[in-house]
Enzyme design. Structure first.
Site, PDB file in Angstrom:
ATOM      1  N   HIS A  95       0.826  -1.213   0.000  1.00 38.23           N
ATOM      2  CA  HIS A  95       0.000   0.000   0.000  1.00 38.23           C
ATOM      3  C   HIS A  95       0.864   1.268   0.000  1.00 38.23           C
ATOM      4  O   HIS A  95       0.417   2.326   0.458  1.00 38.23           O
ATOM      5  CB  HIS A  95      -0.948   0.028   1.205  1.00 38.23           C
ATOM      6  N   LYS A 113      17.332  20.730  -9.385  1.00 38.80           N
ATOM      7  CA  LYS A 113      16.560  19.565  -9.846  1.00 38.80           C
ATOM      8  C   LYS A 113      17.371  18.665 -10.779  1.00 38.80           C
ATOM      9  O   LYS A 113      18.166  19.122 -11.573  1.00 38.80           O
ATOM     10  CB  LYS A 113      15.282  20.028 -10.574  1.00 38.80           C
ATOM     11  N   GLU A 150      10.457   8.230 -16.853  1.00 38.62           N
ATOM     12  CA  GLU A 150       9.155   8.881 -17.060  1.00 38.62           C
ATOM     13  C   GLU A 150       8.650   8.644 -18.480  1.00 38.62           C
ATOM     14  O   GLU A 150       7.467   8.357 -18.698  1.00 38.62           O
ATOM     15  CB  GLU A 150       9.260  10.380 -16.775  1.00 38.62           C
ATOM     16  N   SER A 168      16.789  21.475 -15.035  1.00 40.26           N
ATOM     17  CA  SER A 168      15.724  22.459 -15.171  1.00 40.26           C
ATOM     18  C   SER A 168      16.333  23.799 -15.553  1.00 40.26           C
ATOM     19  O   SER A 168      17.417  24.157 -15.084  1.00 40.26           O
ATOM     20  CB  SER A 168      14.959  22.595 -13.850  1.00 40.26           C
TER      21      SER A 168
END
Length: 340
Positions: free
Chosen positions: A164, A291, A298, A285
């Site tokens: 979970h 970042k 992705e 970025s």
């Protein structure tokens, strides 16, 4: 014979019509600019067919030699980029046949004895897909080995195990990675199972009801390394179950790729900070220099949607088709190519 005459003569059905095809319809129905990737499979299948025709005494040995010589030149032209693909010739099959006839004369026309574009294209797709399945199965094995290699280096690294997405029990990082080895192992086994049903020969079914020529289909199947022949000609020319089954197996591969990608994205985030992904596999970025973005996993996660979508598209393509071949089936290629 001029190129225009050759193009006209290649339209075997044109004697029934009193006007030429509309340019719009020609562009709308042509497939040559995406199905030309089947060229090598088309040539391979044609050479096996020609060999059988000669062995059966349907064409002469001189015709066979001319066809083999012409196909060698065409294959070379395609590989070098010198081959001229013509929209007026609709598809990969007519383009190659027209060029063969241009090179070797009437022997090129006799190559099509006892077959139709319907059983020809069904054979080409199967030959092409069989080769792609072999490549994909090999890549899946390489992926498993890569995961095992990382696991072997991280047996003693302890990771929180989750259910979970809540911390549950400690597990070895190696144990976690080996779960994906199992998934990709099932994927590879599924691909091998699909391959058996892909690797059946439709050639000899002709348009839909076979042919009166004394073909030796088993000889062609053996020449092409196929495991058997399709038993019903109506089914053989219109069946795309094998493509749907491949797309289903490919979708499961991508689901597993997506699950692994999701974990890499989570583990790399500051909230988890379990792993670092090398700079060469990430992006930055333009306004937030702190970042480091996991673009590769992705994108892999995103591409899963494309593959699953193609599965749905192929199922929908087939669901309302009566026997036997319908032009709808031209729409099987782009989703199948993109899935691969």
């Amino acid at each position: 014979m001029s190129s225009n005459q050759l193009d006209k003569k290649s339209e075997a059905w044109s004697a029934l019509f009193s006007e030429p095809m509309s340019e719009l319809v020609q562009r709308y129905t042509a497939s040559v600019f995406f199905d030309k990737r089947l060229a090598d499979a088309d040539i391979t299948g044609s050479l096996a067919h020609a060999d059988m025709l000669a062995a059966q005494g349907i064409i002469s040995t001189d015709d066979l030699a001319a066809i083999q010589r012409g196909m060698t030149q065409i294959r070379s032209e395609i590989e070098s980029g010198a081959f001229e693909w013509k929209l007026a010739l609709e598809d990969v099959h007519l383009n190659i046949e027209a060029r063969l006839t241009q090179l070797v004369g009437d022997a090129g026309k006799r190559l099509h004895t006892g077959r139709s574009r319907n059983d020809q294209v069904a054979t080409d797709i199967r030959l092409w897909l069989r080769g792609e399945i072999d490549l994909i199965a090999g890549l899946l094995r390489e992926l498993q080995l890569a995961l095992i290699e990382v696991a072997e280096k991280n047996i003693d690294v302890i990771l929180p195990g989750f259910t979970h997405l809540q911390v549950a029990q400690p597990v070895s990082f190696a144990h976690h990675l080996l779960a994906y080895v199992e998934m990709f192992g099932r994927d590879e086994a599924r691909m091998q199972d699909v391959r058996k049903r892909v690797n059946q020969l439709p050639l000899g079914s002709a348009a839909l009801a076979g042919t009166t020529y004394p073909l030796d289909r088993e000889r062609v199947a053996k020449t092409l390394g196929m495991e058997g022949v399709c038993q019903n000609s109506l089914d053989a020319v219109s069946d795309r179950d094998f493509a749907i089954e491949f797309a289903a197996a490919a979708s499961l591969v991508m689901v597993h790729v997506s699950r692994l990608s999701e974990e890499l994205v989570l583990w790399m985030s500051q909230n988890f900070a379990f792993i670092r992904i090398a700079d060469r596999f990430t992006t930055g970025s333009s306004i937030m220099p702190q970042k480091k973005n996991p673009d590769v996993p992705e994108l892999a996660r995103g591409k899963t949607g494309r593959v699953v979508g193609h599965l749905m598209g192929l199922i929908t393509l087939m669901k309302g088709q009566p026997l036997a071949y319908n032009k709808d089936n031209q729409e099987d290629k782009e989703p199948l190519f993109d899935t691969v």
